[in-house]
Design a protein around this motif. Sequence first.
Motif, PDB file in Angstrom:
ATOM      1  N   ARG A   1       0.823  -1.208   0.000  1.00  8.32           N
ATOM      2  CA  ARG A   1       0.000   0.000   0.000  1.00  8.32           C
ATOM      3  C   ARG A   1       0.854   1.254   0.000  1.00  8.32           C
ATOM      4  O   ARG A   1       0.557   2.224  -0.702  1.00  8.32           O
ATOM      5  N   ARG A   2       1.912   1.243   0.800  1.00  6.77           N
ATOM      6  CA  ARG A   2       2.773   2.427   0.854  1.00  6.77           C
ATOM      7  C   ARG A   2       3.562   2.599  -0.428  1.00  6.77           C
ATOM      8  O   ARG A   2       3.603   3.692  -1.019  1.00  6.77           O
ATOM      9  N   GLU A   3       4.194   1.541  -0.879  1.00  4.32           N
ATOM     10  CA  GLU A   3       5.114   1.647  -2.016  1.00  4.32           C
ATOM     11  C   GLU A   3       4.385   1.815  -3.338  1.00  4.32           C
ATOM     12  O   GLU A   3       4.848   2.544  -4.214  1.00  4.32           O
ATOM     13  N   LEU A   4       3.261   1.139  -3.508  1.00  6.12           N
ATOM     14  CA  LEU A   4       2.583   1.112  -4.803  1.00  6.12           C
ATOM     15  C   LEU A   4       1.328   1.979  -4.824  1.00  6.12           C
ATOM     16  O   LEU A   4       0.439   1.782  -5.646  1.00  6.12           O
ATOM     17  N   MET A   5       1.266   2.973  -3.937  1.00  7.70           N
ATOM     18  CA  MET A   5       0.102   3.862  -3.931  1.00  7.70           C
ATOM     19  C   MET A   5      -0.037   4.558  -5.284  1.00  7.70           C
ATOM     20  O   MET A   5       0.930   5.019  -5.879  1.00  7.70           O
ATOM     21  N   CYS A   6      -1.273   4.567  -5.768  1.00  3.59           N
ATOM     22  CA  CYS A   6      -1.630   5.250  -7.023  1.00  3.59           C
ATOM     23  C   CYS A   6      -0.962   4.646  -8.247  1.00  3.59           C
ATOM     24  O   CYS A   6      -0.842   5.308  -9.282  1.00  3.59           O
ATOM     25  N   HIS A   7      -0.553   3.391  -8.154  1.00  5.35           N
ATOM     26  CA  HIS A   7      -0.046   2.670  -9.321  1.00  5.35           C
ATOM     27  C   HIS A   7      -1.165   1.914 -10.033  1.00  5.35           C
ATOM     28  O   HIS A   7      -0.902   1.174 -10.978  1.00  5.35           O
ATOM     29  N   GLY A   8      -2.388   2.045  -9.550  1.00  3.56           N
ATOM     30  CA  GLY A   8      -3.501   1.357 -10.193  1.00  3.56           C
ATOM     31  C   GLY A   8      -3.681  -0.073  -9.735  1.00  3.56           C
ATOM     32  O   GLY A   8      -4.392  -0.848 -10.391  1.00  3.56           O
ATOM     33  N   LEU A   9      -3.079  -0.446  -8.596  1.00  3.24           N
ATOM     34  CA  LEU A   9      -3.123  -1.833  -8.135  1.00  3.24           C
ATOM     35  C   LEU A   9      -4.021  -2.048  -6.924  1.00  3.24           C
ATOM     36  O   LEU A   9      -4.346  -3.194  -6.599  1.00  3.24           O
ATOM     37  N   ARG A  10      -4.400  -0.982  -6.250  1.00  5.76           N
ATOM     38  CA  ARG A  10      -5.150  -1.136  -5.002  1.00  5.76           C
ATOM     39  C   ARG A  10      -6.486  -1.843  -5.218  1.00  5.76           C
ATOM     40  O   ARG A  10      -6.866  -2.739  -4.453  1.00  5.76           O
ATOM     41  N   TRP A  11      -7.214  -1.442  -6.242  1.00  6.93           N
ATOM     42  CA  TRP A  11      -8.511  -2.070  -6.531  1.00  6.93           C
ATOM     43  C   TRP A  11      -8.333  -3.562  -6.793  1.00  6.93           C
ATOM     44  O   TRP A  11      -9.120  -4.387  -6.333  1.00  6.93           O
ATOM     45  N   LEU A  12      -7.269  -3.910  -7.517  1.00  4.58           N
ATOM     46  CA  LEU A  12      -7.001  -5.315  -7.813  1.00  4.58           C
ATOM     47  C   LEU A  12      -6.630  -6.078  -6.549  1.00  4.58           C
ATOM     48  O   LEU A  12      -7.030  -7.230  -6.368  1.00  4.58           O
ATOM     49  N   ASP A  13      -5.874  -5.439  -5.648  1.00  3.57           N
ATOM     50  CA  ASP A  13      -5.539  -6.081  -4.379  1.00  3.57           C
ATOM     51  C   ASP A  13      -6.785  -6.290  -3.533  1.00  3.57           C
ATOM     52  O   ASP A  13      -6.964  -7.339  -2.898  1.00  3.57           O
ATOM     53  N   GLN A  14      -7.655  -5.289  -3.501  1.00  2.00           N
ATOM     54  CA  GLN A  14      -8.897  -5.427  -2.743  1.00  2.00           C
ATOM     55  C   GLN A  14      -9.730  -6.587  -3.292  1.00  2.00           C
ATOM     56  O   GLN A  14     -10.330  -7.353  -2.547  1.00  2.00           O
TER      57      GLN A  14
END
Length: 240
Positions: free
Chosen positions: A176-189
Amino acid sequence: AYLLMGNYTEAKINAVEALKLQDRLENLNTYIDGSVAYPRNMDDKEVIFAKLPVNAFRVESWGGASQLVLSDDLLNMFDKEHDLRYRYFTRSMEDLGMTNNLYASSYPTYEARNMGPCVPEMMLIEAECWAREGEIEEAMSLVNDLREYRYAEGEDYTLSAATAKEALGHVLQERRRELMCHGLRWLDQRRLTNDPDFPTQTVTRVFKGTTYTLTPGAVRYTFPMGELYLEENPEIGQIK
């Protein structure tokens, strides 16, 4: 793709292979005082394949740099005094009359943020797979190798774990910290919806007086069918 499928064996194999091709990191200590310019995507040692967003949120007073609002939940995960990612990649919104911070990776380079695969992402994929296999030392070694380049020199950046579950928690937080706003959060959720130890939580946002809620397993975690395919095959229909 293997990570999203929950195939952690293949995910680790491919992350390791990617890191054989490219494994260098940028040390944020080099850039924090502004005397050295942060490299653009073509020169960034961490970028494996640059993918830039077509559209960007813009704040004209900041030279058109792409900006995204960060949640308090994310911001509170940072060591705000010593983690250089917080100090370098976020900007206050006080001048806009708001209290949140903005993600501002574009601010140092005036170039749209990279949303393609990068060295830190591959390191964290490998670390997650090690943690899920119960290999605590291997997982935490990768996490700390990354954090060394993210913390102010002389400050303690190390994390430790006594159990595989604790190690996995550290890895997911570091994502979450390192990849913020890389477009991956939704996929992780989406992929963590049924995770036994770290299941996705319900997300609620208020926008212009209306409350929006995204629950685990909701239909909005499914990509819609492309309009072209629906035009050619109207019987498919779109999930509502």
